[in-house]
Design a protein around this motif. Structure first.
Motif, short mmCIF file in Angstrom:
data_model
loop_
_atom_site.label_atom_id
_atom_site.label_comp_id
_atom_site.label_asym_id
_atom_site.label_seq_id
_atom_site.Cartn_x
_atom_site.Cartn_y
_atom_site.Cartn_z
N PRO A 9 67.44 -76.40 -70.99
CA PRO A 9 68.83 -76.21 -70.57
C PRO A 9 69.53 -77.52 -70.27
O PRO A 9 68.90 -78.53 -69.99
CB PRO A 9 68.67 -75.38 -69.29
N PRO A 11 72.82 -79.52 -68.04
CA PRO A 11 73.39 -79.44 -66.69
C PRO A 11 74.59 -78.51 -66.65
O PRO A 11 75.34 -78.42 -67.61
CB PRO A 11 73.80 -80.88 -66.39
N ASP A 12 74.77 -77.80 -65.55
CA ASP A 12 75.93 -76.97 -65.32
C ASP A 12 76.90 -77.77 -64.45
O ASP A 12 76.63 -78.01 -63.27
CB ASP A 12 75.52 -75.69 -64.61
N PRO A 13 78.04 -78.22 -65.01
CA PRO A 13 78.96 -79.06 -64.24
C PRO A 13 79.44 -78.41 -62.95
O PRO A 13 79.81 -79.10 -62.01
CB PRO A 13 80.12 -79.31 -65.19
N ASP A 14 79.45 -77.07 -62.92
CA ASP A 14 79.90 -76.36 -61.73
C ASP A 14 78.76 -75.93 -60.82
O ASP A 14 78.99 -75.30 -59.79
CB ASP A 14 80.71 -75.12 -62.13
N GLY A 15 77.52 -76.26 -61.21
CA GLY A 15 76.36 -75.83 -60.45
C GLY A 15 76.07 -76.74 -59.27
O GLY A 15 76.66 -77.81 -59.12
N ARG A 46 79.63 -81.62 -55.04
CA ARG A 46 79.02 -80.36 -55.45
C ARG A 46 78.23 -79.78 -54.29
O ARG A 46 77.76 -80.53 -53.43
CB ARG A 46 78.08 -80.58 -56.64
N ASP A 69 68.83 -71.03 -63.36
CA ASP A 69 70.04 -70.52 -62.72
C ASP A 69 71.27 -71.35 -63.05
O ASP A 69 72.39 -70.87 -62.92
CB ASP A 69 69.85 -70.47 -61.19
N GLY A 70 71.05 -72.62 -63.42
CA GLY A 70 72.15 -73.51 -63.72
C GLY A 70 72.44 -74.45 -62.57
O GLY A 70 72.93 -74.02 -61.52
N ALA A 72 73.64 -78.73 -61.49
CA ALA A 72 74.22 -79.99 -61.96
C ALA A 72 73.16 -81.08 -62.04
O ALA A 72 73.25 -81.98 -62.88
CB ALA A 72 75.34 -80.43 -61.02
N VAL A 95 69.10 -82.09 -67.99
CA VAL A 95 69.46 -81.98 -66.57
C VAL A 95 69.14 -83.29 -65.88
O VAL A 95 67.99 -83.75 -65.89
CB VAL A 95 68.71 -80.81 -65.90
#
Length: 326
Positions: A9, A11-15, A46, A69-70, A72, A95
């Motif tokens: 996966p 990185p989730d920018p909003d995680g 964050r 889960d996602g 950053a 990540v």
């Protein structure tokens, strides 16, 4: 394109920033710093999520679940053992990974350019995350014929040092560093060379030795430069072989490991390869100071396998990359 660029996966920018902390690292001397570390990490803008884990296995599962889960980024607070657990999740992903050195041994953090102080490291990680800046470095991937791969960042030990760790981990008394000192004395009395069979990028090598170390980085054990020329950005592994040492000679040479000058001893040989196959009877290995796989193993250098969140100053090294931030 690096290994981290190719594999999900991402990185989730909003995680959140997931944090794996070991409160017992460094014999607990940094325990009171954790709130300050978390506060500095939060400056990245964050949410900060502290992962719950009470055992090594739980720590690895928690890191894998956080990535699923996602998040950053993943940050470890502890020593090389805590780093080792986090690497099992972030290796070969995009990540970003940060290390707050707070252990007895912080070799991976030191060799890859993180600030030595926990609060300074947390500030550098937060600044890098705000700027969307990472520097990728290599990792080593261990495999056996059976079972999933394992990853490490610093050094794989297969020999006297691993045997001492095995002995110390089985002992209930004494506690603290005296247990390790006693384990050294016990195993020195039992010291004997063993026959190792290696293949270095396919080239066979058989040696009688008391120690074989395979380094992605230079140091282990809290600053011992066992593989002094290892570079975690060159796509290669350094292999240091300590040959037919007797007890007296090993005791004399051991202090030189802290300076890396042991490699000049005539009983020590050094090699470099991308793929190292290593076998010996009845031995297990320790990677990043943690019990790893029994021999035989194959160790492969994987270029750019982890993206590190570090400061922008000199000495950070690595291959610079950027990722999207909101």
């Amino acid at each position: 394109m690096t290994a981290a660029d190719r594999t999900a996966p991402g990185p989730d920018p909003d995680g959140p920033v997931a944090v794996l902390a070991n409160p017992t690292a460094g014999r607990g001397r940094h325990r009171g710093l954790l709130p300050g570390v978390l506060e500095r990490l939060a400056r990245a803008g964050r949410p900060v999520r502290l992962l719950e884990a009470h055992t090594a296995a739980q720590a690895e599962r928690a890191c894998h679940a956080a990535l699923a889960d996602g998040i950053a980024a993943l940050v470890t607070v502890g020593g090389d053992g805590t780093v080792h657990r986090g690497l099992q999740a972030v290796a070969a992903t995009a990540v970003p990974f940060g290390v707050v050195p707070a252990g007895t041994g912080n070799d991976f953090a030191a060799d890859t350019g993180f600030p030595t102080g926990p609060l300074a490291a947390a500030e550098a990680i937060a600044e890098a995350l705000r700027a969307g800046r990472t520097g990728s470095v290599d990792l080593a991937r261990m495999t056996r014929a059976d079972g999933p791969p394992r990853w490490y960042g610093a050094v794989l030990a297969a020999g006297f040092d691993a045997i001492v760790n095995e002995r110390a981990n089985r002992m209930r008394h004494p506690r603290g560093p005296r247990r390790y000192d006693l384990a050294i004395l016990v195993e020195l009395a039992r010291l004997r060379p063993r026959r190792y069979t290696l293949r270095l990028d396919g080239e066979p090598l058989q040696v009688d030795a008391v120690l074989v170390a395979v380094g992605n980085c230079a140091s282990y054990g809290g600053g011992m430069q066992i593989c002094p020329d290892a570079d975690p950005t060159d796509g290669l592994l350094d292999v240091v072989v300590g040959g037919r040492f007797d007890r007296r000679t090993l005791i004399r040479v051991k202090p030189r490991i802290y300076r890396g000058t042991h490699v000049q001893h005539p009983l020590v040989s050094s090699h470099r390869a991308r793929v190292v196959e290593l076998a010996a009877e009845g031995l297990t290995t320790y990677a990043d100071g943690e019990r790893a796989l029994d021999l035989p193993v194959t160790v492969t250098a994987v270029p750019g396998a982890v993206r590190l969140l570090r400061g922008a100053g000199p000495g950070t090294g690595g291959r610079s990359t950027r990722f999207t931030v909101p």
